[in-house]
Design a protein around this motif. Structure first.
Motif, PDB file in Angstrom:
ATOM      1  N   ASN A 126      -6.816  -0.215  -2.400  1.00 49.55           N
ATOM      2  CA  ASN A 126      -7.125  -0.646  -1.034  1.00 49.55           C
ATOM      3  C   ASN A 126      -6.807  -2.120  -0.826  1.00 49.55           C
ATOM      4  O   ASN A 126      -7.487  -2.814  -0.076  1.00 49.55           O
ATOM      5  CB  ASN A 126      -8.607  -0.382  -0.715  1.00 49.55           C
ATOM      6  N   GLY A 127      -5.747  -2.595  -1.478  1.00 46.26           N
ATOM      7  CA  GLY A 127      -5.236  -3.917  -1.146  1.00 46.26           C
ATOM      8  C   GLY A 127      -4.524  -3.862   0.193  1.00 46.26           C
ATOM      9  O   GLY A 127      -4.588  -2.848   0.907  1.00 46.26           O
ATOM     10  N   PRO A 128      -3.835  -4.924   0.573  1.00 46.34           N
ATOM     11  CA  PRO A 128      -3.159  -4.916   1.880  1.00 46.34           C
ATOM     12  C   PRO A 128      -2.188  -3.749   2.062  1.00 46.34           C
ATOM     13  O   PRO A 128      -2.105  -3.181   3.152  1.00 46.34           O
ATOM     14  CB  PRO A 128      -2.422  -6.258   1.892  1.00 46.34           C
ATOM     15  N   VAL A 129      -1.466  -3.374   0.994  1.00 43.34           N
ATOM     16  CA  VAL A 129      -0.502  -2.282   1.122  1.00 43.34           C
ATOM     17  C   VAL A 129      -1.215  -0.945   1.304  1.00 43.34           C
ATOM     18  O   VAL A 129      -0.912  -0.172   2.220  1.00 43.34           O
ATOM     19  CB  VAL A 129       0.423  -2.235  -0.105  1.00 43.34           C
ATOM     20  N   GLY A 130      -2.182  -0.651   0.447  1.00 42.51           N
ATOM     21  CA  GLY A 130      -2.901   0.607   0.559  1.00 42.51           C
ATOM     22  C   GLY A 130      -3.689   0.719   1.842  1.00 42.51           C
ATOM     23  O   GLY A 130      -3.733   1.780   2.474  1.00 42.51           O
ATOM     24  N   ALA A 131      -4.332  -0.376   2.249  1.00 50.90           N
ATOM     25  CA  ALA A 131      -5.109  -0.368   3.492  1.00 50.90           C
ATOM     26  C   ALA A 131      -4.205  -0.137   4.692  1.00 50.90           C
ATOM     27  O   ALA A 131      -4.543   0.638   5.599  1.00 50.90           O
ATOM     28  CB  ALA A 131      -5.876  -1.681   3.643  1.00 50.90           C
ATOM     29  N   THR A 132      -3.042  -0.802   4.705  1.00 55.35           N
ATOM     30  CA  THR A 132      -2.104  -0.625   5.810  1.00 55.35           C
ATOM     31  C   THR A 132      -1.608   0.811   5.868  1.00 55.35           C
ATOM     32  O   THR A 132      -1.539   1.417   6.951  1.00 55.35           O
ATOM     33  CB  THR A 132      -0.916  -1.591   5.662  1.00 55.35           C
ATOM     34  N   LEU A 133      -1.264   1.371   4.720  1.00 59.84           N
ATOM     35  CA  LEU A 133      -0.787   2.759   4.699  1.00 59.84           C
ATOM     36  C   LEU A 133      -1.869   3.708   5.198  1.00 59.84           C
ATOM     37  O   LEU A 133      -1.596   4.619   5.984  1.00 59.84           O
ATOM     38  CB  LEU A 133      -0.364   3.137   3.287  1.00 59.84           C
ATOM     39  N   GLY A 134      -3.113   3.509   4.751  1.00 62.50           N
ATOM     40  CA  GLY A 134      -4.192   4.380   5.209  1.00 62.50           C
ATOM     41  C   GLY A 134      -4.365   4.344   6.712  1.00 62.50           C
ATOM     42  O   GLY A 134      -4.573   5.369   7.361  1.00 62.50           O
TER      43      GLY A 134
END
Length: 224
Positions: free
Chosen positions: A26-34
């Protein structure tokens, strides 16, 4: 964000799986994808090994294309609160001679600055607030993924909490966004290309005693 059981399916989730997509990290990449998946109606579970967001910055800037992507997540109006447009990038020799001088536009081809400096925890806070507004995405903190099993019609993900208690989650797809020490990448035996970057850097966060606009390269570029 309140934790939820993986077996408490979000409204509209497939009865065969807990989610359409599981995002690991849930870093910036994972949070953005979610967020992007949820905005498109895909039921998504984001699993993050840390119980609380990491409080120290790591990434320091992003480009205009990334800014446009973040705006697509719905946080565009708040970006100017946590960023500063970068006006340029310079390298100097030990004698002070300019070795490299690149000018950045404050409004580039994507409608955003070519480069923006930022405080990563503040960006992650923006993304977390946006995710909390979307019923199609569930973020579970304190969940360390320890197993991934591919079945005929689904993927089964096993995660452990801080006490070692295991839980399973099912989805049609799993995406690894779990950083440089990625469990997902290691599990799938995905190779990594090492470009051999070996320079030493010192990055400092400062709190100014007096408010002011910080433009270190202003006036060094034509039209800046």
């Amino acid at each position: 964000m309140p934790e939820t059981s993986p077996h408490q399916q979000p409204a509209g989730a497939s009865p065969e799986t807990d989610a359409d997509v599981i995002v690991v990290g849930n870093g910036p990449v994972g949070a953005t994808l979610g967020i992007l998946l949820a905005q498109r109606g895909r039921q998504t579970i984001v699993l993050e090994r840390r119980r609380r967001p990491y409080a120290l910055p790591r990434a320091t800037s992003f480009d205009g294309e990334t800014a446009r992507l973040l705006a697509g997540c719905g946080v565009g109006p708040s970006l100017d609160r946590i960023t500063e447009p970068a006006t340029g990038y310079q390298w100097h020799s030990a004698d002070g001679d300019v070795l490299l001088d690149i000018a950045f536009r404050t409004e580039g081809p994507y409608g955003w600055p070519d480069a923006s400096t930022m405080h990563q925890p503040a960006l992650e806070e923006l993304l977390a607030s946006r995710a909390a507004e979307l019923p199609a995405v569930t973020v579970e903190q304190g969940r360390q993924v320890v197993g991934i099993e591919q079945q005929d019609d689904r993927v089964v993900v096993t995660a452990e909490d801080e006490d070692g208690a295991a839980q399973t989650y099912t989805a049609r797809w799993v995406v690894g966004s779990d950083g440089s020490n990625s469990f997902v990448r290691d599990h799938l035996d995905v190779p990594v290309t090492d470009l051999g970057f070996s320079y030493e850097w010192l990055l400092c966060d400062v709190q100014l005693h007096e408010q002011g606009k910080f433009v270190p390269t202003k006036g060094l570029h034509p039209g800046s």
